[in-house]
Design a protein around this motif. Structure first.
Motif: not given
Lengths: 91, 199
Positions: B39, B41-43, B45
């Motif tokens: 999560l 990491f994705s946030v 990005i």
């Protein structure tokens, strides 16, 4: 700290090399990981035998933890914007 | 989104209460750790890719930061006051109000730092912040000023509460609401971790 480092790495990748067309998948990934995390939080809570008896107390605390920061945020932002920003009217 | 989240919470609680083998509890803790890494990491990005916001900040002058700064200061002060009122540890209290309405992330971050009970309070607190914002934005827009209407919403001002802001404020304020939302989103994990550790 690990979490913030991972977020920072994500920001670098997102800012430089992440393809625009993959963002839909990235958003889906966020939804899936949040659902998994909240499910795990639920499992953790439910495994506590006193959970049901504690729920009203947690709800009340949650409410106080919401309304007080809201009121203070409104107060601070109102004072700051009143003195430092002029509102442009659209008309 | 909100339905999926509340449903997964309820299913999780029911599973934990009635079906969980105690020896399996540790697996959920691993799963939770992995999902949190994914999560964040994705946030990261999403935030990194949002270059428009940074150019908008330059375009609209640094004054645009007044609103998120005010919201964050008010929320931190709220954490201090809540700690006194409810006799809770200061670091936990300020970490909870640092969620700025982003209930899903705040709930999991506090669970990770301080356990599921406090994580649930953080989840509920920030969920209530979002829900209360829907009711308070029209009132604040009417009786204070349009900029201040962004304050209850905090991090949610770029998504869930944005339609309400569009309805009750002006175009200029809506742009600021989006920028405010992105800044608040970025700050939630930073402030939560910071205050939990230093206070």
């Amino acid at each position: 700290m690990v979490i913030l480092t991972i977020m920072a790495i994500g920001m670098l990748i997102g800012g430089w090399i992440f393809p625009q067309k993959w963002h839909t998948y990235n958003n889906k990934l966020q939804v899936v990981s949040i659902v998994i995390l909240i499910f795990c939080m639920g499992v953790n809570l439910g495994s506590n035998d006193d959970f049901m008896s504690q729920l009203p107390r947690m709800g009340l605390k949650g409410f106080i933890f919401a309304i007080i920061p809201i009121l203070l945020s409104v107060g601070v932002v109102y004072l700051l914007t009143k003195h430092l920003m002029k509102e442009r009217k659209n008309d | 989104m909100i339905k999926a989240i509340i449903l997964s919470l309820i299913i999780g609680v029911v599973y934990g209460q009635f079906f969980l083998e105690p020896s399996h509890a540790v697996n959920f803790s691993y799963l939770s750790d992995i999902a949190l890494v994914v999560l964040m990491f994705s946030v990261g990005i999403s935030v990194g890719a949002n270059k428009q916001v940074f150019s908008k900040i330059k375009e609209h002058h640094i004054k645009i930061l007044i609103i998120p700064i005010g919201i964050i200061l008010g929320s931190i002060a709220g954490g201090f006051l809540c700690s006194i009122l409810m006799d809770m540890p200061l670091n936990v209290s300020v970490a909870i109000t640092s969620g700025l309405g982003w209930y899903s992330l705040s709930g999991v971050l506090i669970t990770d730092l301080a356990g599921a009970d406090l994580g649930t309070i953080a989840f509920l607190a920030n969920l209530f912040r979002e829900i209360l914002s829907f009711m308070l934005i029209p009132i604040v827009a009417k009786y204070c000023n349009h900029y201040t209407a962004i304050a209850p919403a905090a991090a949610t001002s770029e998504d869930t509460t944005l339609p309400v802001l569009i309805k009750y404020t002006s175009e200029e304020v809506v742009i600021m609401a989006v920028i405010n939302g992105v800044i608040c989103y970025m700050m939630v994990p930073v402030l939560t971790n910071l205050f939990y550790r230093i206070l």
